[in-house]
Design a protein around this motif. Structure first.
Motif, PDB file in Angstrom:
ATOM      1  N   GLU A 395      49.767  44.199  51.771  1.00  0.00           N
ATOM      2  CA  GLU A 395      49.485  44.562  53.168  1.00  0.00           C
ATOM      3  C   GLU A 395      49.843  46.035  53.427  1.00  0.00           C
ATOM      4  O   GLU A 395      49.074  46.776  54.039  1.00  0.00           O
ATOM      5  CB  GLU A 395      50.297  43.634  54.091  1.00  0.00           C
ATOM      6  N   ILE A 396      50.977  46.447  52.936  1.00  0.00           N
ATOM      7  CA  ILE A 396      51.433  47.818  53.207  1.00  0.00           C
ATOM      8  C   ILE A 396      50.577  48.838  52.457  1.00  0.00           C
ATOM      9  O   ILE A 396      50.128  49.836  53.027  1.00  0.00           O
ATOM     10  CB  ILE A 396      52.938  47.964  52.871  1.00  0.00           C
ATOM     11  N   ILE A 397      50.316  48.559  51.194  1.00  0.00           N
ATOM     12  CA  ILE A 397      49.542  49.528  50.410  1.00  0.00           C
ATOM     13  C   ILE A 397      48.115  49.641  50.957  1.00  0.00           C
ATOM     14  O   ILE A 397      47.563  50.743  51.069  1.00  0.00           O
ATOM     15  CB  ILE A 397      49.597  49.184  48.902  1.00  0.00           C
ATOM     16  N   PRO A 413      60.355  48.474  43.164  1.00  0.00           N
ATOM     17  CA  PRO A 413      61.627  48.308  42.417  1.00  0.00           C
ATOM     18  C   PRO A 413      61.769  47.016  41.618  1.00  0.00           C
ATOM     19  O   PRO A 413      62.501  46.997  40.639  1.00  0.00           O
ATOM     20  CB  PRO A 413      62.691  48.363  43.520  1.00  0.00           C
ATOM     21  N   VAL A 414      61.101  45.928  42.031  1.00  0.00           N
ATOM     22  CA  VAL A 414      61.255  44.656  41.293  1.00  0.00           C
ATOM     23  C   VAL A 414      59.888  44.074  40.958  1.00  0.00           C
ATOM     24  O   VAL A 414      58.931  44.339  41.678  1.00  0.00           O
ATOM     25  CB  VAL A 414      62.074  43.610  42.099  1.00  0.00           C
ATOM     26  N   PRO A 415      59.742  43.280  39.908  1.00  0.00           N
ATOM     27  CA  PRO A 415      60.751  42.827  38.948  1.00  0.00           C
ATOM     28  C   PRO A 415      61.216  43.910  37.994  1.00  0.00           C
ATOM     29  O   PRO A 415      62.244  43.741  37.330  1.00  0.00           O
ATOM     30  CB  PRO A 415      60.035  41.701  38.190  1.00  0.00           C
ATOM     31  N   GLU A 416      60.434  45.005  37.905  1.00  0.00           N
ATOM     32  CA  GLU A 416      60.947  46.133  37.131  1.00  0.00           C
ATOM     33  C   GLU A 416      60.466  47.384  37.837  1.00  0.00           C
ATOM     34  O   GLU A 416      59.442  47.355  38.533  1.00  0.00           O
ATOM     35  CB  GLU A 416      60.438  46.086  35.687  1.00  0.00           C
ATOM     36  N   VAL A 417      61.186  48.466  37.667  1.00  0.00           N
ATOM     37  CA  VAL A 417      60.868  49.679  38.404  1.00  0.00           C
ATOM     38  C   VAL A 417      59.546  50.247  37.893  1.00  0.00           C
ATOM     39  O   VAL A 417      59.389  50.506  36.695  1.00  0.00           O
ATOM     40  CB  VAL A 417      61.997  50.721  38.212  1.00  0.00           C
ATOM     41  N   LYS A 418      58.562  50.368  38.826  1.00  0.00           N
ATOM     42  CA  LYS A 418      57.317  51.013  38.395  1.00  0.00           C
ATOM     43  C   LYS A 418      56.746  51.888  39.502  1.00  0.00           C
ATOM     44  O   LYS A 418      57.012  51.671  40.687  1.00  0.00           O
ATOM     45  CB  LYS A 418      56.327  49.992  37.868  1.00  0.00           C
ATOM     46  N   VAL A 419      55.960  52.890  39.077  1.00  0.00           N
ATOM     47  CA  VAL A 419      55.387  53.836  40.020  1.00  0.00           C
ATOM     48  C   VAL A 419      53.885  53.597  40.049  1.00  0.00           C
ATOM     49  O   VAL A 419      53.258  53.514  38.994  1.00  0.00           O
ATOM     50  CB  VAL A 419      55.686  55.279  39.562  1.00  0.00           C
ATOM     51  N   VAL A 420      53.313  53.431  41.244  1.00  0.00           N
ATOM     52  CA  VAL A 420      51.856  53.237  41.310  1.00  0.00           C
ATOM     53  C   VAL A 420      51.229  54.280  42.218  1.00  0.00           C
ATOM     54  O   VAL A 420      51.796  54.672  43.235  1.00  0.00           O
ATOM     55  CB  VAL A 420      51.463  51.812  41.780  1.00  0.00           C
ATOM     56  N   GLY A 421      50.052  54.724  41.802  1.00  0.00           N
ATOM     57  CA  GLY A 421      49.308  55.711  42.582  1.00  0.00           C
ATOM     58  C   GLY A 421      48.001  55.106  43.039  1.00  0.00           C
ATOM     59  O   GLY A 421      47.888  53.883  43.145  1.00  0.00           O
ATOM     60  N   LYS A 422      46.985  55.967  43.260  1.00  0.00           N
ATOM     61  CA  LYS A 422      45.774  55.425  43.883  1.00  0.00           C
ATOM     62  C   LYS A 422      44.979  54.475  42.989  1.00  0.00           C
ATOM     63  O   LYS A 422      44.168  53.703  43.480  1.00  0.00           O
ATOM     64  CB  LYS A 422      44.910  56.525  44.480  1.00  0.00           C
ATOM     65  N   GLU A 423      45.270  54.497  41.683  1.00  0.00           N
ATOM     66  CA  GLU A 423      44.605  53.523  40.805  1.00  0.00           C
ATOM     67  C   GLU A 423      44.919  52.087  41.234  1.00  0.00           C
ATOM     68  O   GLU A 423      44.141  51.169  40.985  1.00  0.00           O
ATOM     69  CB  GLU A 423      45.004  53.754  39.335  1.00  0.00           C
ATOM     70  N   PHE A 424      46.041  51.921  41.940  1.00  0.00           N
ATOM     71  CA  PHE A 424      46.439  50.595  42.412  1.00  0.00           C
ATOM     72  C   PHE A 424      45.401  50.030  43.386  1.00  0.00           C
ATOM     73  O   PHE A 424      45.148  48.839  43.424  1.00  0.00           O
ATOM     74  CB  PHE A 424      47.803  50.698  43.092  1.00  0.00           C
ATOM     75  N   LEU A 425      44.777  50.940  44.172  1.00  0.00           N
ATOM     76  CA  LEU A 425      43.799  50.507  45.153  1.00  0.00           C
ATOM     77  C   LEU A 425      42.570  49.890  44.481  1.00  0.00           C
ATOM     78  O   LEU A 425      42.007  48.913  44.960  1.00  0.00           O
ATOM     79  CB  LEU A 425      43.330  51.701  45.999  1.00  0.00           C
TER      80      LEU A 425
END
Ligand code: TYD
Length: 428
Positions: A395-397, A413-425
């Motif tokens: 919802e937030i993204i 931050p969970v279940p493991e720390v990961k960084v996501v950018g616009k590819e997530f969309l």
């Protein structure tokens, strides 16, 4: 999620550290997240220098019945003096509650005009409104005065009190015997759980049912949702200990299912003298097979939690070294466990954005990060956003597409720390 503690009974509890469900003193602390202030005690600016109370935040496993809970069980007034959680702030939650009301309506309520649904910890009346739309009579029980007022404004009859045997008797006198008693995200928040269960028993006749939903312990452990541990969440329920618990009150588990809300929850159907369903039996077997009835499972979890803290702190340190600006998203109670446990404060996060007016303009408990509006965020994009309300990631993204499209990144931050950018969309 509300206050169901009568202060005087609560004080009595603090004298002994025993398992809430089976009263055994064979309890073992496997994780310490403290010192932590109560996770929903957001501070006014003028109160920042006044000092807050910090408490240990320890989690125990009961060697006798496999129940998992938090210590210490701190004073209710401390926890809930100025309650800030409103159900209706999240679309995800509202659509979940609507579908819950559909399920309950189809399963238990034949004659809607005669039917009565009671909701314990009814918050702003969001769940009961869905029943009202179906023509069902409702009454909520909500001890937080500001929130009970909100519910009544929404047209939901609400008793502004704690739920226990006295309240149950009042309901019987004034509204009659309910068909269904509900409690969503409440049954894990009550120090004197036995008093509540006795009240529920009074409200159930042969055809009646008590249905509650709470975070499911195996989901918490497997998804490493350690941040959902805070003083308000006294218990992390699984079916195994609950089965014998309800039997003590002449009640039984009729059915149970896993539901994908709040990082993984369980919906439990409790009745008088029920036959237990196959899927509930399977869940009990699953808990045993996967080690949730053994202390070792929880010791391993504690090690994994330390690993997440290390990874998150290293990432933030590196981003700050590169002069990146970071904000938090969602001033969730769980966010405050994470921020306090990892010692992430205003030097790391410029602000935390949240759409709850009651939190905006205040400061997060313990770490004192200012809470800002979504508008502030949109006018002042940081480089990174630490997603504290990861349970609403989708919802937030989706809402903050623009931030990602402009090159912003979310840290999950969970279940493991990961960084996501616009590819997530593209993936969602
Ligand atoms: P939540 O996960 O509901 O509760 P808890 O306090 O039990 O951890 O908290 C989510 C927070 O995120 C809540 O304060 C509202 C906020 N929020 C937003 O600011 N924007 C949103 O779009 C959503 C879904 C939540």
């Amino acid at each position: 999620m509300t206050n169901h503690i009568r202060p005087e009974t609560h004080k009595h509890m603090e004298k002994k550290h025993v398992c809430t469900l089976c009263k055994s003193n064979q309890i073992q602390v496997f994780l310490s997240l403290g010192p932590t202030p109560p996770a929903n005690n957001f501070l006014e600016e003028r109160h920042i220098d006044r000092g807050e109370k910090f408490y240990p935040l320890d989690v125990y496993f009961c060697l006798d019945c496999s129940h998992v809970g938090v210590l210490p069980r701190i004073d209710s007034e401390e926890l809930f003096s100025d309650y800030v959680y409103l159900t209706s702030r999240s679309e995800t939650m509202l659509s979940h509650l609507e579908s819950l009301s559909d399920t309950i309506f189809d399963r238990y309520l034949d004659d809607e005009e005669e039917a009565l649904v009671v909701d314990i910890g009814s918050n702003d009346g969001s769940l009961l409104q869905f029943f009202q739309e179906k023509g069902v009579n409702v009454v909520g029980v909500e001890p937080a005065e500001n929130i009970a007022r909100e519910a009544r404004k929404n047209g939901v009859p609400t008793i502004n009190d704690f739920f226990d045997e006295e309240t149950a008797k009042l309901i019987l006198e004034e509204y009659g015997l309910p068909d269904v008693v509900m409690a969503t995200n409440v049954f894990a928040h009550i120090p004197e759980l036995d008093e509540v269960t006795k009240g529920i028993e009074l409200l159930l006749d042969e055809g009646g049912a008590f249905i509650f939903e709470n975070a499911y312990l195996p989901d918490l452990i497997e998804n490493k949702e350690f941040d959902t541990i805070y003083h308000e969440h006294l218990y992390y329920h699984s079916l195994t200990p609950l089965k014998s618990y309800f039997q003590r009150f002449g009640l039984g588990i009729a059915d149970a299912e896993r539901v994908p809300i709040h990082g993984g929850s369980i919906r439990v159907f409790v009745e008088k003298d029920p036959q237990i369903s196959d899927r509930a039996k399977e869940l009990i077997e699953f808990e045993e097979e996967r080690g949730f009835t053994e202390l070792q499972k929880y010791r391993d979890f504690a090690e994994e939690v330390k690993g997440i803290r290390q990874d998150l702190n290293s990432l933030i340190e590196e981003l700050k070294r590169n002069n990146s600006r970071i904000a938090g998203y969602g001033a969730a109670a769980k966010g405050n466990t994470l921020l306090n446990y990892c010692r992430i404060g205003p030097e790391e996060l410029d602000y935390v954005v949240d759409n709850t007016p009651l939190k905006q303009g205040k400061f997060t408990p313990g770490m004192h990060i200012p809470v800002k509006t979504p508008r502030h965020f949109r006018n002042d994009y940081p480089d990174y956003v630490l997603l504290l309300a990861w349970n609403f990631a989708r919802e937030i993204i989706a809402k903050e597409k623009e931030f990602l499209e402009q090159g912003g990144k979310f840290i999950i931050p969970v279940p493991e720390v990961k960084v996501v950018g616009k590819e997530f969309l593209e993936k969602t």
